[in-house]
Design a protein around this motif. Structure first.
Motif, mmCIF file in Angstrom:
data_model
loop_
_atom_site.group_PDB
_atom_site.id
_atom_site.type_symbol
_atom_site.label_atom_id
_atom_site.label_comp_id
_atom_site.label_asym_id
_atom_site.label_seq_id
_atom_site.Cartn_x
_atom_site.Cartn_y
_atom_site.Cartn_z
ATOM 1 N N THR A 1 0.836 -1.189 0.000
ATOM 2 C CA THR A 1 0.000 0.000 0.000
ATOM 3 C C THR A 1 0.878 1.249 0.000
ATOM 4 N N LEU B 1 8.791 2.169 1.194
ATOM 5 C CA LEU B 1 9.945 3.028 1.488
ATOM 6 C C LEU B 1 10.987 2.803 0.409
ATOM 7 N N GLY C 1 11.282 14.143 -11.951
ATOM 8 C CA GLY C 1 11.358 13.369 -13.178
ATOM 9 C C GLY C 1 12.690 13.629 -13.854
ATOM 10 N N THR C 2 13.040 12.765 -14.799
ATOM 11 C CA THR C 2 14.376 12.855 -15.396
ATOM 12 C C THR C 2 14.367 13.383 -16.834
ATOM 13 N N ALA C 3 13.208 13.827 -17.323
ATOM 14 C CA ALA C 3 13.120 14.167 -18.746
ATOM 15 C C ALA C 3 13.635 15.565 -19.077
ATOM 16 N N ASP D 1 15.445 6.077 -20.509
ATOM 17 C CA ASP D 1 14.536 6.663 -19.521
ATOM 18 C C ASP D 1 15.154 7.892 -18.856
ATOM 19 N N ARG E 1 17.386 8.068 -16.791
ATOM 20 C CA ARG E 1 17.844 7.893 -15.411
ATOM 21 C C ARG E 1 19.369 7.959 -15.331
ATOM 22 N N LEU F 1 10.713 9.052 1.280
ATOM 23 C CA LEU F 1 9.458 8.368 1.549
ATOM 24 C C LEU F 1 8.467 8.703 0.437
ATOM 25 N N LEU F 2 8.073 7.689 -0.247
ATOM 26 C CA LEU F 2 7.099 7.911 -1.319
ATOM 27 C C LEU F 2 5.808 7.200 -0.960
ATOM 28 N N ALA G 1 2.341 5.741 -2.088
ATOM 29 C CA ALA G 1 1.581 5.292 -3.252
ATOM 30 C C ALA G 1 0.104 5.494 -2.962
ATOM 31 N N ARG H 1 9.807 -2.042 -4.904
ATOM 32 C CA ARG H 1 9.577 -0.826 -5.635
ATOM 33 C C ARG H 1 10.695 -0.587 -6.638
ATOM 34 N N VAL I 1 12.946 1.562 -9.208
ATOM 35 C CA VAL I 1 13.460 2.924 -9.364
ATOM 36 C C VAL I 1 13.630 3.158 -10.863
ATOM 37 N N TYR I 2 13.125 4.284 -11.369
ATOM 38 C CA TYR I 2 13.120 4.461 -12.823
ATOM 39 C C TYR I 2 13.136 5.932 -13.193
ATOM 40 N N GLY I 3 13.749 6.208 -14.332
ATOM 41 C CA GLY I 3 13.622 7.526 -14.935
ATOM 42 C C GLY I 3 12.263 7.650 -15.590
ATOM 43 N N THR I 4 11.886 8.882 -15.910
ATOM 44 C CA THR I 4 10.520 9.108 -16.399
ATOM 45 C C THR I 4 10.463 9.428 -17.892
ATOM 46 N N ALA J 1 8.430 15.043 -17.143
ATOM 47 C CA ALA J 1 7.693 13.788 -17.301
ATOM 48 C C ALA J 1 7.442 13.086 -15.972
ATOM 49 N N ARG J 2 7.498 13.838 -14.873
ATOM 50 C CA ARG J 2 7.105 13.235 -13.596
ATOM 51 C C ARG J 2 5.587 13.118 -13.502
ATOM 52 N N LEU K 1 5.934 8.980 -10.395
ATOM 53 C CA LEU K 1 6.885 8.378 -9.449
ATOM 54 C C LEU K 1 6.146 7.838 -8.230
#
Lengths: 410, 410
Positions: free
Chosen positions: A9, A12, A33-35, A78, A80, B14-15, B17, B29, B31-34, B79-80, B97
């Motif tokens: 849900t 971390l 974001g990384t764009a 991506d 990143r 701390l993200l 969702a 989880r 981790v990725y570029g957008t 792009a976030r 993200l």
């Protein structure tokens, strides 16, 4: 915490910041974001600064990248990761989210250029020493293939040429040129063993840089000592055509005036806007405009110094030109804006001592400029030509926007 | 933990969702570029699926987005965030993200299109009800301006027109069309109060969709009941020229054959490759090719059904066409690939029942297709035309790649 991992849900995420001092001055970790990141080479310190180009905020710095003279950067799909090729052959994979070096390896003793394959799987690096190209796994930077750029001298002996490039194409080819061999090689990245599927010989004297046209179809190579450039249709791969560039030697200089060649212009920052190409003249204070149907000269536009980077604003309405000029002279402070409709300089900006390498944000509302002689990165509003922000930076040089991740040849 | 925040050698992020069940089936989880995310509309469930298009991995889903028939999506510059316009007027800002809804508001009772301003500051939404456009703050989705699209009927009475668009330009203009008013309005997003700086009247009968050419300069509007399209030079804003499209009515149908208009083709997925434009014909089984200098017809290419989305592969060498065809017939299963050099269909792919909306990865090595009638998203290798992956999805429709973040009019 493990109990939460199953239901997910919320989760971390632990991110480790690698480079010491990367976040000095920041009190909380930014989520981004990384764009639209700007990665700026800080040459003397062997590090890069990473800036959010939407908010114009410094995210951090990553150091330990080797000798960053003429460093070149490409991005993972991506965005990143940024892959940095240092002059000393060090290739670094920077995690732009973790702000650390995720992988590092040597591609050679002296490297000049880097590209990422269309499928995001491989990095190719062009080397001066040993002459040739190297293919690395983009995940680990492990060397998976060496391609010595061997050529035959007139006396029959063999040698390895310095290479320039590479550039990636829409068909997942990599194209690079042999400086001594006067050749252009095409490597197919889809095939086992990365074979050179075409080797074009006698393309001209001393290839020095190259580009892929924005439509992704054509490859152009510049030649230091020939009166033409080479043009290759990457769809057909049926031979290098010649584009006449004698215009670049018809000086506009006053009698007795000398304009030394301080730097060789870099092709990848030639500008193509609509059906016009804007090309810096060697050792002359002008930008030559060609139309790209027949590659005839439309006009030569005088500028204040010898142009190095000639960059189209997104949308193609303006061309921004830096000037390397005489060291210490007024020319090297000036960035000039050419109006594409009128083909003349519409604005001259005094950006500071040693202002070079304008790089636009993805939609062109702002432009980043390295002011080398003043140890800062300047950000201009591209509509009003006014300075909106300055970042302190140690001898900044190349600036690379992460929207290059989706562009061929960049 | 607070003590670490000062030195920032490492930090915890701390993200949260938001959407329940967003990460079902994932154990850690990612981790990725957008810069290379695919956001797929799952129409019936009012949610989107978010997929990493490099690894072809489902990242998660975000629900609660309203009625997603004909939903339209644009991205923040980095792009976030994805901004989703639902048919019922619900505008949602999705954090790609955090995988949650970061903001949500109503733009109207019935919305049709969305765009983000060049400076990333504002969202504009086009509404059918109430007719007009709405400007929202991109941070909060607060409505900052309503622009009623008022027009005068022949009898002198005033009414509000349904609008289509909007599209953003390199000069930070927003352009939209009035369906009943037969007009095109140009709003300047740089100016206080977002004035409509140009209102072009009598552009033609019933504008229905529009595009910005890939070079960023020209705006084109399609008209349901006129024999032309409107062409506007956004640099000059000096009037709408007419492009003759009578060709689209010269049927290739066999005598007695009826091909109903199942859907109106969407302009934004017209394809421009090099100097050719590929346009779906209404209610006819063909794609019309124009050259973009003089907008004359080069060829009509027969396809298996009535084309809806006509999409250029990055690099411009192929055009991929879906076919809405007869419900249940063979046409609606087929995606056809047109060779741009030869101007003919080179490959027909049976992608499954109701295959629509091909969307390429940023460099075009893969293509995502919604297979509506089989509740799945198909991923094809674009070189070999083979299926490489399937994702289960509830009635998928529009697919939006996050590299649109840096493109005008998308």
């Amino acid at each position: 915490m493990a109990g939460y991992a199953g239901s997910m849900t919320w989760v971390l995420v632990l991110l480790l910041a690698g480079a010491g001092g990367a976040f000095a001055g920041e009190s909380a970790r930014k989520v981004y974001g990384t764009a639209a990141l700007m990665v700026v080479v800080e040459r003397e310190d062997g590090r890069v600064a990473v800036i959010d180009s939407v908010e114009h905020e410094l995210i951090g710095r990553v150091a330990g990248l080797g000798d960053l003279r003429h460093a070149s950067i490409v991005f993972s799909r991506d965005a990143r990761f940024a892959f940095v090729a240092a002059r000393d052959g060090t290739i670094s994979k920077i995690d732009l989210l973790g702000m650390n070096v995720a992988a590092q390896n040597k591609a050679g003793d002296r490297s000049i250029g880097i590209a990422i394959s269309r499928d995001n799987m491989y990095i190719m690096v062009c080397n001066y020493e040993p002459g040739g190209a190297v293919v690395m796994d983009s995940a680990t930077l492990e060397v998976v293939k060496e391609i010595p750029a061997e050529f035959t001298r007139p006396d029959g002996s063999k040698s390895r040429a310095r290479t320039v490039g590479p550039l990636d194409t829409a068909d997942n080819l990599m194209i690079f040129a042999l400086m001594e061999g006067n050749a252009v090689w095409v490597v197919d990245m889809r095939q086992e063993g990365f074979p050179a599927v075409r080797k074009f010989e006698d393309v001209g004297d001393t290839p020095y840089d190259q580009l892929i046209t924005p439509d992704g179809r054509h490859y152009i190579v510049g030649l230091l000592n020939s009166d033409w450039m080479g043009l290759l249709d990457t769809w057909k791969l049926d031979g290098m055509k010649r584009i006449d560039v004698r215009e670049r030697k018809t000086a506009l200089k006053k009698e007795g005036e000398k304009v030394p060649l301080h730097h060789i212009p870099h092709f990848e920052s030639w500008a193509i806007a609509g059906r016009l190409a804007f090309v810096p003249a060697f050792a002359e204070k002008r930008v030559i405009v060609y139309e790209t149907d027949g590659w005839t000269v439309v006009k030569s536009i005088p500028v204040s110094g010898t142009p190095l980077f000639v960059v189209a604003r997104p949308g193609g309405r303006e061309i921004w030109v830096d000037n390397v000029g005489e060291p210490g002279g007024p020319g090297e402070r000036l960035v000039e804006v050419i109006d594409v409709e009128r083909l003349e300089v519409k604005k001259t900006i005094d950006a500071g001592k040693g202002a070079i390498h304008p790089q636009f944000t993805p939609k062109g509302e702002s432009v980043y400029i390295s002011v080398q002689g003043e140890d800062r990165i300047a950000v201009y509003d591209a509509d009003s030509y006014t300075l909106v922000k300055d970042f302190p930076a140690k001898r900044p040089s190349g600036i690379f926007s992460s929207d290059r991740a989706s562009k061929f040849g960049l």
